[in-house]
Design a protein around this motif. Sequence first.
Motif, PDB file in Angstrom:
ATOM      1  N   VAL A   1      65.584  32.805  26.037  1.00  0.00           N
ATOM      2  CA  VAL A   1      65.047  31.456  25.828  1.00  0.00           C
ATOM      3  C   VAL A   1      64.375  31.354  24.462  1.00  0.00           C
ATOM      4  N   SER A   2      63.628  32.399  24.077  1.00  0.00           N
ATOM      5  CA  SER A   2      62.982  32.377  22.769  1.00  0.00           C
ATOM      6  C   SER A   2      64.004  32.346  21.649  1.00  0.00           C
ATOM      7  N   ASP A   3      65.127  33.063  21.823  1.00  0.00           N
ATOM      8  CA  ASP A   3      66.190  33.029  20.814  1.00  0.00           C
ATOM      9  C   ASP A   3      66.782  31.636  20.671  1.00  0.00           C
TER      10      ASP A   3
ATOM     11  N   LEU B   1      58.081  37.150  21.262  1.00  0.00           N
ATOM     12  CA  LEU B   1      57.277  37.036  22.471  1.00  0.00           C
ATOM     13  C   LEU B   1      55.846  37.407  22.110  1.00  0.00           C
ATOM     14  N   HIS B   2      54.901  36.576  22.546  1.00  0.00           N
ATOM     15  CA  HIS B   2      53.490  36.872  22.280  1.00  0.00           C
ATOM     16  C   HIS B   2      52.772  37.065  23.608  1.00  0.00           C
ATOM     17  N   PHE B   3      52.254  38.288  23.833  1.00  0.00           N
ATOM     18  CA  PHE B   3      51.506  38.600  25.050  1.00  0.00           C
ATOM     19  C   PHE B   3      50.046  38.180  24.854  1.00  0.00           C
TER      20      PHE B   3
ATOM     21  N   ILE C   1      52.953  34.959  28.581  1.00  0.00           N
ATOM     22  CA  ILE C   1      53.795  35.157  27.405  1.00  0.00           C
ATOM     23  C   ILE C   1      53.977  33.797  26.736  1.00  0.00           C
ATOM     24  N   GLN C   2      53.730  33.745  25.436  1.00  0.00           N
ATOM     25  CA  GLN C   2      53.890  32.503  24.684  1.00  0.00           C
ATOM     26  C   GLN C   2      55.081  32.614  23.734  1.00  0.00           C
TER      27      GLN C   2
END
Length: 699
Positions: free
Chosen positions: A77-79, A86-88, A94-95
């Motif tokens: 999805v981020s791609d 991905l930001h933890f 996850i943002q």
Amino acid sequence: MLSFRSELESPLVAKEIIDLERKIRAFREGKIHDEKFRSLRLARGIYGQRQPGVQMVRIKIPFGKITFKQILKIADVSDEYASKNLHFTTRQDIQIHYVSLDRTPELWAKLAEDDVTIREACGNTVRNVTASCTAGIDPAEPFDVAPYAQGFFKYFLGNPVSMELGRKFKFGFSASEEDTALSFINDIGFIPKVKYENGEEIRGFKVLLGGSLGAQPYIGQQVTDFMHEDLIIPFSEAVLRVFDRYGERTNRNKARLKFLLNKVGFEEFLRLVEEERLSTKVKTYKIDRTVIDTPNIPAPVKSTAEIPTNKQLAYEIWAATNTFEQKQAGFYGVYVKVKTGDMSTSTARKFVAGVQHLIADEMRVTINQGLLLKYVRKEALPELFLVLDELGLSEPGYNSVADVTTCPGTDTCNLGISNSMELSRVLESVVYEEYADFVYNKEIKIKISGCMNSCGQHGVAHIGFHGSSMKVNGRIMPTVQVLLGGGAVGDGEGRAADKVIKVPSKRAPHVLRAVLDDYSLKADSYKSFLDYYDTLGKDYFYQLLKPIADQDTVTDDDYVDWGQNEEFVRAIGVGECAGVVIDLVATLIFETEEKYGWALEAYDQKLWADAIYHGYNTLISGAKAVLLDKGISQSTQIGVIKSFDEGFAAEFDVNGFEEMVLQINKHEPSEQFAEAYLAQARDFLEKVKNYRNQPVLGS
């Protein structure tokens, strides 16, 4: 129009995603006021970034539990929709960033295919329920708190009691008295306890109330040292009901639970909670302890991996600082230190491919922005290290002085004043390069926030920094406020850090060196870092750091923030996290109709408590619309009720409006009461619409 796969977790999810798409379209057409729309998207995990025209999407990961399939789906999805990263976060979310608003419904639908949600991840809602990442494998735990965290997530997600609060609300479960989930900074925090009666184990929790960080940290107060496990959800629902009714809704800086506790008093608040117990959906609630299955444990592997000679010392330090023996004999938990909480999607895929035969298919996002891997066999540790090392994920010192917690700061956040991400990388480098022994020190915590709001938890750090600025010689300089002396003491006790001094941001490494050098010289004389700080006192550290803050010695470099090439410009936007809603009257009446519709839906499903609470919100929203039309503003629901009752009940032929509305906590949530209460809500809604005597928005 969106299409949905059959794997969506429930028809309700599909309905909500379609509703989000519809509301985005209405917003684009100018049919929903900007401030109202902001609250709608925040409640769906969609947060405006510092960069115009793009959104941060926060993905709710209950107590950080995530599978290989889910992390790969989020990477996909981020791609497709975001920035391939991905930001933890410190709440185990996850943002993903740089998402187009118009594509968020489609994004949500794809996440839902693998049972992942963004619902209520931002805004004035119950936020992600956190728990110690070690829950279930912690040698010190009385029992596994993960099922309880999962129970809270399911109970309050989409619950009308918690969908539209005056401000955000947070739950946290620690696995043991070590309090690794920092229960004391949550609105309600839980620490597991066990009693024995007639030889039978009775489970319960120590309960803390009102914890919060922000610009004014507040350490949670103890409600009880033992609340039976079946009572924690009813108690929490009653707390939310009181907070919803009496909490501040206009001044967001005074809208957290801690301010309501200070306003009415702790004992009076608990009395109001007890008064609310009659109306809660359940009087006891038994958590399903089996809901968290033991994950698939990796089969024994005959690994041929050998640590090269030049990696042997690194492996030994990693094994000493990033691994521990689980309570399950023969298995190890392994921490992965993720720098600034950021992992590229390509790294995430290589990570899963490399470790999936060595670990259980259930990882945990940690509250200090890393990952915990579970059920690793001892003989598999060398191979796991080499896989992580190849990906740059083998840094030692998890949860040590070298593991700096940070928020995104000016990278993406509207409220960020300074670059906290780059500063954290610099401080970690200082520790690794100059204070190698401190990678073994897991007492001292360094935490950084880009502003005073403490998303990086600086307010409870042993050594904390938050972004700020000041004018020096007629120019704006990026600075950090230095805080010392905070931290977890254990068993729900915590400390807020003291603000000691403000220094130029570029001199933060000098602050760290000064404190660590001084502590290294004196540590043998003190039981702990906190004992060292308390004994010497705040003024000692002010004098120690004062030369670093000397404005007579500033250079041009001090006017440039970390990670930047240009001179600092203080530019912050309007914060969105749980932002205040400014309703137009027509929009508010439309919303009142919508809430009544939800009440009818819940009634048809025989969800009496939900129907009643939606009816309650119909009455509040309708009264608020009338007051707003008259130019009257009230900052609490109870204020709306009383103001309408005093000024307009007679005009609307509502005899005793306050008494009518507050029937909600005088009756059990039965079918009979739901039917009567919704009839009153319907009649009142019609009177409000007739009073307005104009077409209602959306009709």
